[in-house]
Design a protein around this motif. Structure first.
Motif, PDB file in Angstrom:
ATOM      1  N   LEU A  91       7.519 -28.659  28.332  1.00 51.29           N
ATOM      2  CA  LEU A  91       8.854 -29.203  28.573  1.00 51.29           C
ATOM      3  C   LEU A  91       9.501 -28.680  29.843  1.00 51.29           C
ATOM      4  O   LEU A  91      10.552 -29.182  30.256  1.00 51.29           O
ATOM      5  N   VAL A  92       8.899 -27.662  30.467  1.00 50.15           N
ATOM      6  CA  VAL A  92       9.528 -27.026  31.633  1.00 50.15           C
ATOM      7  C   VAL A  92       9.500 -27.979  32.824  1.00 50.15           C
ATOM      8  O   VAL A  92       8.429 -28.428  33.247  1.00 50.15           O
ATOM      9  N   PRO A  93      10.656 -28.305  33.400  1.00 51.29           N
ATOM     10  CA  PRO A  93      10.687 -29.243  34.532  1.00 51.29           C
ATOM     11  C   PRO A  93      10.335 -28.570  35.855  1.00 51.29           C
ATOM     12  O   PRO A  93      10.566 -27.371  36.043  1.00 51.29           O
ATOM     13  N   ASP A  94       9.755 -29.342  36.746  1.00 51.04           N
ATOM     14  CA  ASP A  94       9.531 -28.895  38.131  1.00 51.04           C
ATOM     15  C   ASP A  94       8.862 -27.523  38.208  1.00 51.04           C
ATOM     16  O   ASP A  94       9.258 -26.645  38.984  1.00 51.04           O
ATOM     17  N   TRP A  95       7.830 -27.340  37.408  1.00 47.06           N
ATOM     18  CA  TRP A  95       7.084 -26.075  37.399  1.00 47.06           C
ATOM     19  C   TRP A  95       5.823 -26.267  38.218  1.00 47.06           C
ATOM     20  O   TRP A  95       4.902 -26.955  37.803  1.00 47.06           O
ATOM     21  N   THR A  96       5.771 -25.639  39.384  1.00 48.94           N
ATOM     22  CA  THR A  96       4.689 -25.909  40.329  1.00 48.94           C
ATOM     23  C   THR A  96       3.940 -24.658  40.784  1.00 48.94           C
ATOM     24  O   THR A  96       2.949 -24.784  41.510  1.00 48.94           O
ATOM     25  N   SER A  97       4.395 -23.478  40.406  1.00 46.18           N
ATOM     26  CA  SER A  97       3.734 -22.251  40.847  1.00 46.18           C
ATOM     27  C   SER A  97       3.764 -21.238  39.712  1.00 46.18           C
ATOM     28  O   SER A  97       4.525 -21.392  38.745  1.00 46.18           O
ATOM     29  N   PRO A  98       2.936 -20.167  39.786  1.00 43.43           N
ATOM     30  CA  PRO A  98       2.901 -19.181  38.697  1.00 43.43           C
ATOM     31  C   PRO A  98       4.281 -18.637  38.366  1.00 43.43           C
ATOM     32  O   PRO A  98       5.076 -18.328  39.261  1.00 43.43           O
ATOM     33  N   ALA A  99       4.550 -18.521  37.065  1.00 43.25           N
ATOM     34  CA  ALA A  99       5.851 -18.045  36.598  1.00 43.25           C
ATOM     35  C   ALA A  99       5.653 -16.986  35.525  1.00 43.25           C
ATOM     36  O   ALA A  99       4.710 -17.066  34.728  1.00 43.25           O
TER      37      ALA A  99
END
Length: 265
Positions: A91-99
């Protein structure tokens, strides 16, 4: 840098304290648990915090808003039904790099910036932070196989590698999480390993409290009120910074790893 904090649970073990408020808003001193986490992430260089909310999630939104008053950008994703600790990542939006991905009920001195840096260096899809704790056994411990004693340790110190509920995840881990069902992080770890992926372990020996029960909550409260700078100032002494540890421990005198005590070893 981006962090994802899971704050959707009902925390029934802390009722009645959490019956009418999310556990993330329970106070430790003058601060809520979640505010301490956000402040520490911010001071470690994280500028975007995604909060995965469910139970009484509007109260969390009202408290933190867009995060501007804390100097970070806060956004939200909401579960319509309980999804566990891994499935909300879909569900996490706009997730494009390691978090950094973490449970929202942890008080710790872990160096989040170093954890993120070590993950990036590893090139793996997932890093699991583990807390290195020493268990003092006051009894003799046997290794037994097929009814025969293989070895004995008299009152050993046993080093436990405890899953800290803190991870760094590449967005590609979502390919290994079921979309139709609830899923937890241990299931994701096992799915990655079954697929031949390496999972990095990041060990640290600073302070770590899982605030899941009234007893643990009281311990965390006492610790924070005694040493608030440990948690609000990342540059304060933390009794050991994290480090990557991918080597299994071997028996050494009175010290041995949990694996050495496994009945299946």
């Amino acid at each position: 840098m981006h962090a994802i904090v899971l704050v959707g649970g009902k925390a029934t073990r802390l009722w009645p304290r959490t019956r009418w408020q999310p556990k993330a808003l329970v106070k430790i001193g003058h601060y809520s648990i979640l505010e301490i986490i956000i402040r520490r992430l911010r001071d470690c260089g994280f500028d975007r915090i995604t909060l995965c909310i469910a139970h009484l999630g509007d109260m969390i939104k009202d408290e933190f808003g867009d995060g501007r008053h804390l100097g970070v950008a806060v956004d939200y994703c909401a579960e319509e039904r309980p999804l566990g600790t891994a499935a909300p990542l879909h569900l996490v939006p706009d997730w494009t790099s390691p978090a950094v991905v973490m449970n929202g009920d942890i008080l710790t001195t872990i160096d989040f910036a170093d954890l993120h840096r070590q993950h990036t260096t590893s090139g793996n899809l997932l890093t699991v932070a583990f807390h290195k704790s020493l268990l003092h056994a006051g009894v003799g411990v046997l290794r037994v196989r097929d009814g025969r004693v293989q070895q004995i340790w008299e009152k050993p110190n046993v080093e436990w590698n405890i899953n800290a509920g803190i991870y760094v995840a590449d967005p590609r881990v979502r390919d290994h999480i079921p979309r139709s069902d609830a899923a937890d992080m241990p299931g994701l770890i096992n799915a990655l390993l079954a697929d031949g992926q390496q999972v990095t372990g990041y060990g640290f020996s600073g302070q770590w409290y899982d605030i899941g029960t009234p007893f643990r909550y009281q311990k965390a409260m006492k610790e924070f009120l005694t040493h608030p700078d440990r948690y609000l100032r990342p540059d304060a002494p933390s009794n050991g910074n994290g480090r990557r540890n991918e080597v299994a421990l071997e028996p050494d005198g009175d010290r041995l790893s949990v694996a050495d005590l496994s009945p299946w070893s």
